[in-house]
Design an enzyme around this catalytic site. Structure first.
Site, PDB file in Angstrom:
ATOM      1  N   CYS A  39       0.749  -1.270   0.000  1.00  0.00           N
ATOM      2  CA  CYS A  39       0.000   0.000   0.000  1.00  0.00           C
ATOM      3  C   CYS A  39       0.778   1.319   0.000  1.00  0.00           C
ATOM      4  O   CYS A  39       0.819   2.042  -0.986  1.00  0.00           O
ATOM      5  CB  CYS A  39      -0.940   0.024   1.196  1.00  0.00           C
ATOM      6  SG  CYS A  39      -2.009  -1.399   1.359  1.00  0.00           S
TER       7      CYS A  39
ATOM      8  N   LYS B 288      -8.751   6.618   1.114  1.00  0.00           N
ATOM      9  CA  LYS B 288      -7.579   6.304   1.942  1.00  0.00           C
ATOM     10  C   LYS B 288      -6.381   7.160   1.536  1.00  0.00           C
ATOM     11  O   LYS B 288      -6.086   7.317   0.363  1.00  0.00           O
ATOM     12  CB  LYS B 288      -7.265   4.816   1.755  1.00  0.00           C
ATOM     13  CG  LYS B 288      -5.902   4.356   2.268  1.00  0.00           C
ATOM     14  CD  LYS B 288      -5.830   2.844   2.268  1.00  0.00           C
ATOM     15  CE  LYS B 288      -4.392   2.343   2.237  1.00  0.00           C
ATOM     16  NZ  LYS B 288      -4.303   0.873   2.352  1.00  0.00           N
TER      17      LYS B 288
ATOM     18  N   HIS C  89      -2.833   7.447   3.733  1.00  0.00           N
ATOM     19  CA  HIS C  89      -1.679   6.587   4.048  1.00  0.00           C
ATOM     20  C   HIS C  89      -0.330   7.159   3.600  1.00  0.00           C
ATOM     21  O   HIS C  89       0.598   6.412   3.284  1.00  0.00           O
ATOM     22  CB  HIS C  89      -1.879   5.182   3.418  1.00  0.00           C
ATOM     23  CG  HIS C  89      -1.259   4.086   4.236  1.00  0.00           C
ATOM     24  ND1 HIS C  89      -1.059   2.819   3.745  1.00  0.00           N
ATOM     25  CD2 HIS C  89      -0.775   4.082   5.500  1.00  0.00           C
ATOM     26  CE1 HIS C  89      -0.489   2.070   4.665  1.00  0.00           C
ATOM     27  NE2 HIS C  89      -0.315   2.824   5.750  1.00  0.00           N
TER      28      HIS C  89
ATOM     29  N   HIS D  67      -9.754  -3.982   0.549  1.00  0.00           N
ATOM     30  CA  HIS D  67      -8.786  -4.243   1.630  1.00  0.00           C
ATOM     31  C   HIS D  67      -9.547  -4.694   2.881  1.00  0.00           C
ATOM     32  O   HIS D  67     -10.666  -4.251   3.107  1.00  0.00           O
ATOM     33  CB  HIS D  67      -8.033  -2.939   1.902  1.00  0.00           C
ATOM     34  CG  HIS D  67      -6.834  -3.048   2.801  1.00  0.00           C
ATOM     35  ND1 HIS D  67      -6.945  -3.260   4.161  1.00  0.00           N
ATOM     36  CD2 HIS D  67      -5.516  -2.960   2.540  1.00  0.00           C
ATOM     37  CE1 HIS D  67      -5.728  -3.290   4.685  1.00  0.00           C
ATOM     38  NE2 HIS D  67      -4.844  -3.127   3.724  1.00  0.00           N
TER      39      HIS D  67
ATOM     40  N   ASP E 100      -3.736  -0.584  -6.132  1.00  0.00           N
ATOM     41  CA  ASP E 100      -2.446  -0.100  -5.603  1.00  0.00           C
ATOM     42  C   ASP E 100      -1.410  -1.213  -5.501  1.00  0.00           C
ATOM     43  O   ASP E 100      -0.227  -0.964  -5.349  1.00  0.00           O
ATOM     44  CB  ASP E 100      -2.627   0.592  -4.241  1.00  0.00           C
ATOM     45  CG  ASP E 100      -2.975  -0.378  -3.118  1.00  0.00           C
ATOM     46  OD1 ASP E 100      -3.583  -1.436  -3.390  1.00  0.00           O
ATOM     47  OD2 ASP E 100      -2.644  -0.073  -1.955  1.00  0.00           O
ATOM     48  N   ASN E 101      -1.875  -2.472  -5.524  1.00  0.00           N
ATOM     49  CA  ASN E 101      -0.977  -3.645  -5.506  1.00  0.00           C
ATOM     50  C   ASN E 101      -1.841  -4.860  -5.805  1.00  0.00           C
ATOM     51  O   ASN E 101      -3.058  -4.745  -5.968  1.00  0.00           O
ATOM     52  CB  ASN E 101      -0.238  -3.786  -4.158  1.00  0.00           C
ATOM     53  CG  ASN E 101      -1.144  -3.743  -2.955  1.00  0.00           C
ATOM     54  OD1 ASN E 101      -1.168  -2.759  -2.219  1.00  0.00           O
ATOM     55  ND2 ASN E 101      -1.918  -4.787  -2.743  1.00  0.00           N
TER      56      ASN E 101
ATOM     57  N   LYS F 101      -0.251 -10.263  -2.927  1.00  0.00           N
ATOM     58  CA  LYS F 101       0.166  -8.949  -2.407  1.00  0.00           C
ATOM     59  C   LYS F 101       1.495  -9.079  -1.649  1.00  0.00           C
ATOM     60  O   LYS F 101       1.651  -9.999  -0.842  1.00  0.00           O
ATOM     61  CB  LYS F 101      -0.912  -8.432  -1.462  1.00  0.00           C
ATOM     62  CG  LYS F 101      -0.532  -7.185  -0.693  1.00  0.00           C
ATOM     63  CD  LYS F 101      -1.614  -6.785   0.292  1.00  0.00           C
ATOM     64  CE  LYS F 101      -1.205  -5.546   1.072  1.00  0.00           C
ATOM     65  NZ  LYS F 101      -2.220  -5.103   2.025  1.00  0.00           N
TER      66      LYS F 101
HETATM   67 CA    CA Z   1      -2.962  -2.042  -0.906  1.00  0.00          CA
END
Ligand code: CA
Length: 497
Positions: A77, A133, A135, A234, A292-293, A310
């Site tokens: 992330c 989000k 982060h 997530h 994002d991944n 991941k």
């Molecule tokens: Ca992520």
């Protein structure tokens, strides 16, 4: 694929005058990035999901271009997002770890001297918003409003509970008891720097806020840039009953809940498209959809046919679902199979916003717009990297055109023809040792640009960096580990002991 270009006139003179006038007065497109969190490669209809339906996303993908080889710059992330915002490999700016999620006590964040894409677009006349989000840092100076976003609605940490009727009472109780820090998964959502009392399932709340900002942007008579970062799917796996009902055929509880969470995003995208059409902004909006991944297969995701999950540097860790949608500018119904990177978005957006990169700005990606038009590789003879620090060693991968080297932990280096062998089943390192050596050497050279992390995630990480066991590149790139099979390597290392 082709990007359509308008004909400007019949004669050469008319063509010259007409086109230059058009460039000068061309309307800047709106740019909408829709980011999902830990969404698997195979978890959308347009990438062939056998059980999750995403009709709204599929419609956009079908009317746009699907990137089949899209990579993010890090397999989890925070670092992936830091790379997206800055256009730089996360190891080069000291942000290869997630920020800790232990309440609002994190004082670290992505360095403020790294100009975000939002700063660039704000300066180019865009109305900018971040939803969902974050982060990328909790302290004031790292918050969205101080990093180029006019409007922010979401949360600052790495994840969040989904139902306000669950997270709000827990938060209040903790607050009254004087608990500190309070787990960020339970803290109130923010609108800019003000806490809000959210009442909706938060995926729906983020879609609602996106619609709000799209409508507000229209009134501002400015193009908009929106970074819509859903935290779905997530963990925690929490879905609405109405969405769960859609997937009653899925027996596995995690998978079913995950599917329902993705479907909630899809419903939201439907609302967003409706708002774009109602405000007559649909035709002039580039929508980039991505994750994002890679998906986490411990939590309901499916990366098939990719290997890994991941966090890995196998494809499943950092190759993500992606499409571009932009009516009349991006050709419909096409696939772009050349590798592209999330790092390419920054310079590509600069091009579309008709602006220059900020002064002194370093970016690791490139403007891919012309390559999309000509269906040519934007990264011919160039490597696309992923590197993750583990405990005392590194997972590394590098792709150049059809070839990919990968090293997972203490296993030897492997080589795959990733175009023909998407699932990374047939290691060809023994057959092409020189190719492995060349690609490993080039990757090692890239690591010279890395700096020490500005923060680490755990006490173990801190000790490893302190003791010199990380980054441990000498060991990672050691030549005699290059071309052995895992069995040969195991025998050799056991003999050493
Ligand atoms: Ca992520």
């Amino acid at each position: 694929m082709k990007i359509k270009s308008a004909l400007c006139g019949l004669s050469i003179i008319a063509l010259t005058i007409g086109c230059s006038a058009q460039v000068k007065t061309a309307q800047k497109p709106n740019i909408l990035v829709i980011l999902c969190d830990d969404l698997g490669y195979a978890d959308v209809g347009f990438n062939g999901s056998p059980d999750i339906i995403t009709p709204e996303l599929d419609k956009l993908a079908k009317d746009g271009t699907i990137m089949t080889s899209a990579y993010v710059a890090h397999p989890f992330c925070g670092p992936s997002r830091a790379a997206l915002m800055t256009g730089r490999y996360t190891q080069e700016i000291g942000t290869p770890y997630n920020l800790r999620d232990d309440g609002r006590v994190t004082t670290s964040g992505v360095p403020v001297n790294e100009t975000y894409m939002s700063n660039m677009l704000q300066d180019a006349g865009y109305y900018t918003s971040a939803i969902g989000k974050w982060h990328l840092g909790d302290n004031k100076e790292f918050q969205p409003n101080n990093r180029g976003y006019d409007d922010f609605y979401g949360f600052l940490g790495g994840g969040h509970k989904y139902f306000p009727e669950k997270f709000q009472p827990y938060y209040e109780k903790q607050k009254q008891a004087g608990a500190y820090p309070i787990n960020v998964y339970f803290t109130p959502l923010l609108h800019n720097d003000k806490e809000v009392h959210e009442t909706e399932y938060i995926t729906d709340a983020f879609s609602r806020e996106a619609v709000r900002v799209i409508k507000e942007s229209k009134k501002k008579k400015k193009p908009f840039f929106m970074y819509l970062a859903y935290n779905a799917p997530h963990v925690p796996l929490e879905a609405k009953e109405e969405d769960l009902k859609v997937f009653s055929n899925i027996k596995d509880t995690d998978r079913r809940t995950y599917a329902a969470m993705v479907y909630a995003v899809d419903r939201g995208v439907g609302e967003i498209v409706k708002a774009l059409k109602e405000t007559k902004q649909y035709e002039n909006t580039l929508i980039v959809f991505m994750s994002d991944n890679g998906g986490n297969f411990d939590h309901g995701a499916n990366n098939y046919p990719l290997k890994g999950t991941k966090g890995d540097t196998f494809e499943g860790g950092f190759r993500v679902p992606m499409f571009f949608h932009y009516p009349n500018k991006i050709a419909a119904g096409t696939h772009f199979d050349h590798p592209v990177s999330a790092l390419d978005l920054y310079p590509t957006f600069a091009h579309l916003a008709q602006t220059n990169l900020p002064k002194g700005k370093i970016v690791n990606g490139k403007n891919i717009w012309n390559d999309l038009a000509s269906n040519t590789s934007p990264h011919k003879d160039e490597m696309i990297y992923a590197l993750r620090y583990r405990e005392g060693y590194c997972d590394v991968a590098a792709r150049k055109e059809d070839w990919k080297i990968v090293r997972m932990g203490n296993e030897p280096w492997q080589l795959f023809n990733i175009t023909e062998d998407l699932g990374e089943h047939k290691d060809m390192a023994g057959r092409f040792p020189e190719r492995v050596k060349e690609m490993v050497a080039e990757t090692q050279k890239w690591t010279k640009s890395h700096i020490a992390p500005l923060w680490v995630y755990s006490q173990t990480d801190a000790e490893l960096w302190e003791s010199g066991k990380l980054p441990n590149y000498d060991d990672t790139f050691e030549v005699d580990k290059l071309i052995m099979s895992p069995i040969e390597y195991k025998e050799k290392t056991e003999k050493k002991k």
